[in-house]
Structure formats: C-alpha cells, structure tokens
Design a protein around this motif. Structure first.
Motif, PDB file in Angstrom:
ATOM      1  N   PHE A 279       0.831  -1.194   0.000  1.00 55.75           N
ATOM      2  CA  PHE A 279       0.000   0.000   0.000  1.00 55.75           C
ATOM      3  C   PHE A 279       0.870   1.249   0.000  1.00 55.75           C
ATOM      4  CE2 PHE A 279      -0.069   1.590   4.363  1.00 55.75           C
ATOM      5  CZ  PHE A 279       0.281   0.490   5.115  1.00 55.75           C
ATOM      6  N   ARG A 280       2.211   1.067   0.181  1.00 55.80           N
ATOM      7  CA  ARG A 280       3.092   2.228   0.019  1.00 55.80           C
ATOM      8  C   ARG A 280       3.022   2.736  -1.429  1.00 55.80           C
ATOM      9  NH1 ARG A 280       7.599   1.793   2.372  1.00 55.80           N
ATOM     10  NH2 ARG A 280       9.069   2.892   1.071  1.00 55.80           N
ATOM     11  N   ASN A 281       2.799   1.805  -2.382  1.00 57.49           N
ATOM     12  CA  ASN A 281       2.626   2.245  -3.772  1.00 57.49           C
ATOM     13  C   ASN A 281       1.431   3.175  -3.889  1.00 57.49           C
ATOM     14  OD1 ASN A 281       4.690   0.678  -4.518  1.00 57.49           O
ATOM     15  ND2 ASN A 281       3.483  -0.876  -5.609  1.00 57.49           N
ATOM     16  N   LEU A 282       0.352   2.782  -3.214  1.00 53.50           N
ATOM     17  CA  LEU A 282      -0.864   3.595  -3.296  1.00 53.50           C
ATOM     18  C   LEU A 282      -0.582   4.998  -2.795  1.00 53.50           C
ATOM     19  CD1 LEU A 282      -3.514   1.036  -1.958  1.00 53.50           C
ATOM     20  CD2 LEU A 282      -2.881   1.520  -4.324  1.00 53.50           C
ATOM     21  N   ARG A 283       0.131   5.081  -1.661  1.00 55.61           N
ATOM     22  CA  ARG A 283       0.375   6.437  -1.151  1.00 55.61           C
ATOM     23  C   ARG A 283       1.406   7.178  -1.982  1.00 55.61           C
ATOM     24  NH1 ARG A 283       4.678   6.517   2.664  1.00 55.61           N
ATOM     25  NH2 ARG A 283       5.142   4.476   3.526  1.00 55.61           N
ATOM     26  N   GLN A 284       2.366   6.397  -2.547  1.00 48.35           N
ATOM     27  CA  GLN A 284       3.335   7.080  -3.410  1.00 48.35           C
ATOM     28  C   GLN A 284       2.668   7.575  -4.699  1.00 48.35           C
ATOM     29  OE1 GLN A 284       6.494   4.184  -3.463  1.00 48.35           O
ATOM     30  NE2 GLN A 284       7.326   4.943  -1.521  1.00 48.35           N
ATOM     31  N   GLU A 285       1.572   6.896  -5.050  1.00 49.04           N
ATOM     32  CA  GLU A 285       0.821   7.364  -6.222  1.00 49.04           C
ATOM     33  C   GLU A 285      -0.087   8.535  -5.858  1.00 49.04           C
ATOM     34  OE1 GLU A 285      -1.148   3.812  -7.494  1.00 49.04           O
ATOM     35  OE2 GLU A 285       0.748   2.912  -8.124  1.00 49.04           O
ATOM     36  N   GLY A 286      -0.051   8.936  -4.583  1.00 51.77           N
ATOM     37  CA  GLY A 286      -0.777  10.140  -4.180  1.00 51.77           C
ATOM     38  C   GLY A 286      -2.110   9.884  -3.495  1.00 51.77           C
ATOM     39  N   MET A 287      -2.410   8.628  -3.169  1.00 47.35           N
ATOM     40  CA  MET A 287      -3.677   8.357  -2.491  1.00 47.35           C
ATOM     41  C   MET A 287      -3.621   8.858  -1.055  1.00 47.35           C
ATOM     42  SD  MET A 287      -5.257   4.745  -3.386  1.00 47.35           S
ATOM     43  CE  MET A 287      -6.970   4.443  -3.207  1.00 47.35           C
ATOM     44  N   ARG A 288      -4.733   9.399  -0.579  1.00 49.31           N
ATOM     45  CA  ARG A 288      -4.768   9.915   0.792  1.00 49.31           C
ATOM     46  C   ARG A 288      -5.156   8.782   1.744  1.00 49.31           C
ATOM     47  NH1 ARG A 288      -8.447  13.625  -1.354  1.00 49.31           N
ATOM     48  NH2 ARG A 288      -9.932  12.574   0.021  1.00 49.31           N
ATOM     49  N   LEU A 289      -4.884   9.022   3.029  1.00 45.36           N
ATOM     50  CA  LEU A 289      -5.182   8.006   4.041  1.00 45.36           C
ATOM     51  C   LEU A 289      -6.664   7.625   4.018  1.00 45.36           C
ATOM     52  CD1 LEU A 289      -4.371   6.238   6.419  1.00 45.36           C
ATOM     53  CD2 LEU A 289      -4.587   8.210   7.919  1.00 45.36           C
ATOM     54  N   ASP A 290      -7.551   8.636   3.928  1.00 41.27           N
ATOM     55  CA  ASP A 290      -8.989   8.297   3.959  1.00 41.27           C
ATOM     56  C   ASP A 290      -9.389   7.477   2.728  1.00 41.27           C
ATOM     57  OD1 ASP A 290      -8.464  10.720   2.578  1.00 41.27           O
ATOM     58  OD2 ASP A 290     -10.608  11.107   2.466  1.00 41.27           O
ATOM     59  N   GLU A 291      -8.702   7.687   1.615  1.00 37.26           N
ATOM     60  CA  GLU A 291      -9.021   6.907   0.407  1.00 37.26           C
ATOM     61  C   GLU A 291      -8.548   5.455   0.561  1.00 37.26           C
ATOM     62  OE1 GLU A 291      -8.794  10.353  -3.037  1.00 37.26           O
ATOM     63  OE2 GLU A 291      -6.928   9.565  -2.235  1.00 37.26           O
ATOM     64  N   VAL A 292      -7.375   5.275   1.191  1.00 40.53           N
ATOM     65  CA  VAL A 292      -6.872   3.915   1.430  1.00 40.53           C
ATOM     66  C   VAL A 292      -7.784   3.213   2.437  1.00 40.53           C
ATOM     67  CG1 VAL A 292      -4.958   2.575   2.410  1.00 40.53           C
ATOM     68  CG2 VAL A 292      -4.477   4.421   0.815  1.00 40.53           C
ATOM     69  N   MET A 293      -8.175   3.947   3.483  1.00 41.20           N
ATOM     70  CA  MET A 293      -9.058   3.359   4.505  1.00 41.20           C
ATOM     71  C   MET A 293     -10.377   2.910   3.868  1.00 41.20           C
ATOM     72  SD  MET A 293      -7.594   3.417   7.493  1.00 41.20           S
ATOM     73  CE  MET A 293      -8.284   3.893   9.043  1.00 41.20           C
ATOM     74  N   ALA A 294     -10.863   3.669   2.915  1.00 45.55           N
ATOM     75  CA  ALA A 294     -12.148   3.345   2.273  1.00 45.55           C
ATOM     76  C   ALA A 294     -12.079   2.019   1.521  1.00 45.55           C
ATOM     77  CB  ALA A 294     -12.558   4.476   1.335  1.00 45.55           C
ATOM     78  N   LEU A 295     -10.862   1.594   1.146  1.00 45.14           N
ATOM     79  CA  LEU A 295     -10.704   0.326   0.420  1.00 45.14           C
ATOM     80  C   LEU A 295     -10.821  -0.894   1.356  1.00 45.14           C
ATOM     81  CD1 LEU A 295      -7.570   1.189  -1.774  1.00 45.14           C
ATOM     82  CD2 LEU A 295      -9.961   1.079  -2.531  1.00 45.14           C
TER      83      LEU A 295
END
Ligand code: GLU
Length: 303
Positions: A279-295
């Motif tokens: 999920f570090r990729n997701l954040r490196q791609e600019g995803m915010r914490l709330d967007e990751v949490m929503a997954l």
C-alpha cells in the motif's frame, strides 16, 4: 481482589516484502482492539527467515504503520535478536525428550510417501511428516551430528501429547456473522477445541535458524505479555500447535482473534509472495489516508 490483566495485543509482520492492504487491515484491527479495551498495541518484527528478511522491508513497515497513524511503544521486539531465548526453550524440550533431530530433506520426505496417494495432510495442506529419524538409536544420532550434516529439530507429537494429557482448547474472539458490518456487534468469545495431532511432528528449529515460527511466536507473545493474539485466519489452524507449546513450556495462554483475510476482486487472498503491491505504492501514487481506509472492509471502510 485480583487486578484485571491489562489487555495487550500485537501486530507481528515479517519483513520479507512490502506490506499490502491485508497487513494494513490486520494492524488496524489489532490497534482498534487495544483501543477498545483501553489496552496496548505492540509491534514485533518477525525476521527469523534470514534468507528472505531485509532491513529495508523493516524500515518500510515502520513508515507504512506510521502513515496509518499507528503508534507503538519502543523498543520494538525483533526476533533475530532473540535466538538465545529460543535455544533455551528448545533445550528444555530436549531435556524432556520431546524433540528429536531430523536430517530428512524435502526430497527424502516426498520419497517416503510417494507410493501412498492417501497419505494424510495437515490442516494447512502439507503432507504429515512420515517419522523418518524419529526412532533413531542415540549412537546413530551422535554419529550423524558428528558428521556435520544440517538437521532440524522436530516435536515428537505423540510424546508431547502424552505429557499434556488434558484436552486443549482456546478462546476465539472473532465470530463471523452474516455480513462484515455486523461483526462490529458484541459477540462473546467462543471456546474452540484443538487437535494438535493433526499437524504431526512439526519443526521447532529449522536447519538454518535455531527456531521456527511456531516456537518463536509463543515465546515472544509470552515475553511481551500478550493477552490477545490478533492475526489472520490463515494462522488459525496453527493455534493448535501454539497452545500445545504454551502448555509444554508453561507459558500463559492468550485469547485469539483471527480476522478474515482480504481478497482481490477474483477472490484470491492478498499475499506478498504473489507480488500484491504494497500500500506504500498507493500512497506514493498520491492516495490519501482516507481513500486507502475506504478500500478496507468495515469497520474501517466499505471495501
Ligand atoms: N509473522 C507472521 C506473518 O507475517 C504473523 C505471525 C502471527 O501473527 O502470529 O504472517
């Protein structure tokens, strides 16, 4: 009056890959359990797999958990610094004649069972160990040790169960319900019977490291005062081995919460080995914490 024991749980990742969303969910589940019980959330680095563990993955674990907003007490327990503790526990089992050295290779084991298509498998699907080297005269063992070929240590399951004569069980704190959202509701822990014999003579110290996952995990949970082991359902069956070891080594028995595993859209469970992206990729791609949490599944998101 006896003071209630403080609730302590943990997240115990192995630094042999980047954490994926399933790890994020596991860590958040453990941290939430600690928060709900006004207890502590601990971190432990399970890096006994010296062939695969890497320092940059350990660093990645700290960064990813920090990004999730989690905090944990320092110093963090690191398994590779505790080989002497594991060796001492193994020596105790050796003194009771509950383990034996085993020189069998994977090929030897497969050869021993190759003409037996109905050979029993353990709950994780591995063929039961066929007992090679179990009943070896002491003189032969000494000779093989002297010859210097690598060996592991296996638990003599029959003997171990003879020592622990009572029936084993444990308290499972996760009760699957109709929908994931309902798991939020208070469900009382269930008592689950255990049958360690189903695993046969498990390895307690590998050829290359003086422990195995099973031995290290029970010693570390006890050393950290863990009262609830929070981990994925892929490890639920192994609880039978862990509770048996707790009895043999006179360690306290925690409760367990085995949470569901995250799956991808095709229903396959996420895994580092299968190369599921961290999920570090997701954040490196600019995803915010709330967007990751929503997954993530409830109670964190709708995923
Ligand atoms: N280190 C194990 C893993 O990363 C987890 C062990 C446990 O929680 O008991 O899968």
């Amino acid at each position: 009056m006896k003071e209630a024991k403080k609730f302590i749980t943990r997240f115990a990742p192995s630094p042999n890959g980047w954490l994926h969303l399933g790890h994020a969910y596991a860590a958040l589940m453990a941290a939430k359990a600690a928060r709900d019980a006004n207890g502590s959330f601990l971190l432990r680095i399970e890096d006994i797999d010296i062939g695969r563990a890497r320092p940059h993955f350990t660093e990645g674990i700290y960064q990813d958990l920090d990004w999730l907003g989690l905090t944990w007490p320092e110093p963090v327990m690191v398994q590779s610094t505790r080989f002497d503790v594991y060796e001492a526990a193994l020596a105790k089992l050796r003194a009771q004649d509950l383990v034996y050295p085993c020189w069998a290779t994977r090929g030897d084991i497969l050869a021993a069972i190759q003409d037996k298509p109905d050979w029993q498998r353990d709950p994780d699907g591995a063929p039961l160990y066929p007992g090679l080297y179990r009943e070896l005269p002491e003189s032969r063992r000494k000779k093989l040790i002297w010859e210097g070929k690598p060996y592991c240590w296996r638990l003599d399951m029959t003997r171990a169960l003879g020592v622990v004569s009572q029936k084993l069980n444990y308290r499972e704190c996760y009760a699957p319900s109709e929908t994931e959202a309902e798991t939020e509701a208070e469900t009382p822990p269930q008592t689950i019977p255990l049958d360690p014999a189903l695993f046969g003579d498990v390895v307690l110290a590998r050829k290359d490291v003086p422990t195995s996952y099973h031995l290290a995990v029970v010693l570390d949970d006890a050393a950290q005062g863990v009262t609830q082991v929070t981990r994925g359902q892929d490890l639920q069956a192994a609880t039978a081995i862990h509770v048996l070891l707790q009895k043999l080594l006179d360690l306290p028995q925690p409760d367990y919460l085995h949470h569901p595993l995250l799956r991808d859209v095709s229903g396959r469970r996420l895994s580092k080995q299968a190369g599921d992206s961290g999920f570090r990729n997701l954040r490196q791609e600019g995803m915010r914490l709330d967007e990751v949490m929503a997954l993530l599944p409830p109670p964190f998101g709708q995923g």
